[in-house]
Design an enzyme around this catalytic site. Sequence first.
Site, PDB file in Angstrom:
ATOM      1  N   ASP A 103       0.990  -1.195  -0.145  1.00 44.11           N
ATOM      2  CA  ASP A 103       0.096   0.045  -0.150  1.00 44.11           C
ATOM      3  C   ASP A 103       0.880   1.339   0.098  1.00 44.11           C
ATOM      4  O   ASP A 103       1.460   1.708  -1.144  1.00 44.11           O
ATOM      5  CB  ASP A 103      -1.212  -0.078   1.314  1.00 44.11           C
ATOM      6  N   ASP A 159      -6.950  -9.914   3.552  1.00 46.82           N
ATOM      7  CA  ASP A 159      -8.314 -10.076   4.379  1.00 46.82           C
ATOM      8  C   ASP A 159      -8.640  -8.580   4.733  1.00 46.82           C
ATOM      9  O   ASP A 159      -8.320  -7.769   4.593  1.00 46.82           O
ATOM     10  CB  ASP A 159      -7.991 -10.788   5.683  1.00 46.82           C
TER      11      ASP A 159
END
Length: 175
Positions: A103, A159
């Site tokens: 990210d 997740d």
Amino acid sequence: MNPEKPAVLFTEEVIRRRVVEMARRISSDYADVEELLLVGILRGCFIFLADLSRLLTVPRSVDFIAVSSYDRTTTSTGAVRLIMDLRTEISGRHVLIVDDIVDTGYTLQYLINALKPRGPASLKTCVFLRKRERFKMDCGIDYLGFDIPDLWVVGYGLDYANQHRTLPYVGSVKP
Ligand code: IMP
Ligand code: MG
């Protein structure tokens, strides 16, 4: 959209094809090394690493490292903490860090900084997904699966609040 069911971004087949390509490139780049050490970042890496490692044609071994995820709702400094170290020595070895997604890139940069002083023969990175617009580090990624937009993605090891990790495809959810 059904909130329970993530919207498909990459199907199982598309993922498979890309992982095969990545494994071919890595196998060719490391064809001459004695052994490649794959270092997976828990927990998200486990499915990608399982698929990738079994497709490689070079001698390889696997170890794991775990880092705490910082609380991204309250912190933007990217404080990362090592919570489980490798079991093996990496000095003089060819190390490839394997992660599911980058990210900001803070986690990956932290691990590079932590592992480099241990004197590996080489240290490279392999990441399945990258959020291109959010990536802040100047370190490049040596092997990348796909660039994706700034979405929260799940499945294939990824997740959301520990849900959806074992979905066979990559999908997006609205957190
Ligand atoms: P970074 O340090 O900002 O690059 O964050 C990397 C870590 O955050 C990844 O290894 C994942 O564990 C988690 N992460 C970031 N984005 C996502 C996402 O869209 N889905 C699931 N996990 C994510
Ligand atoms: Mg991860």
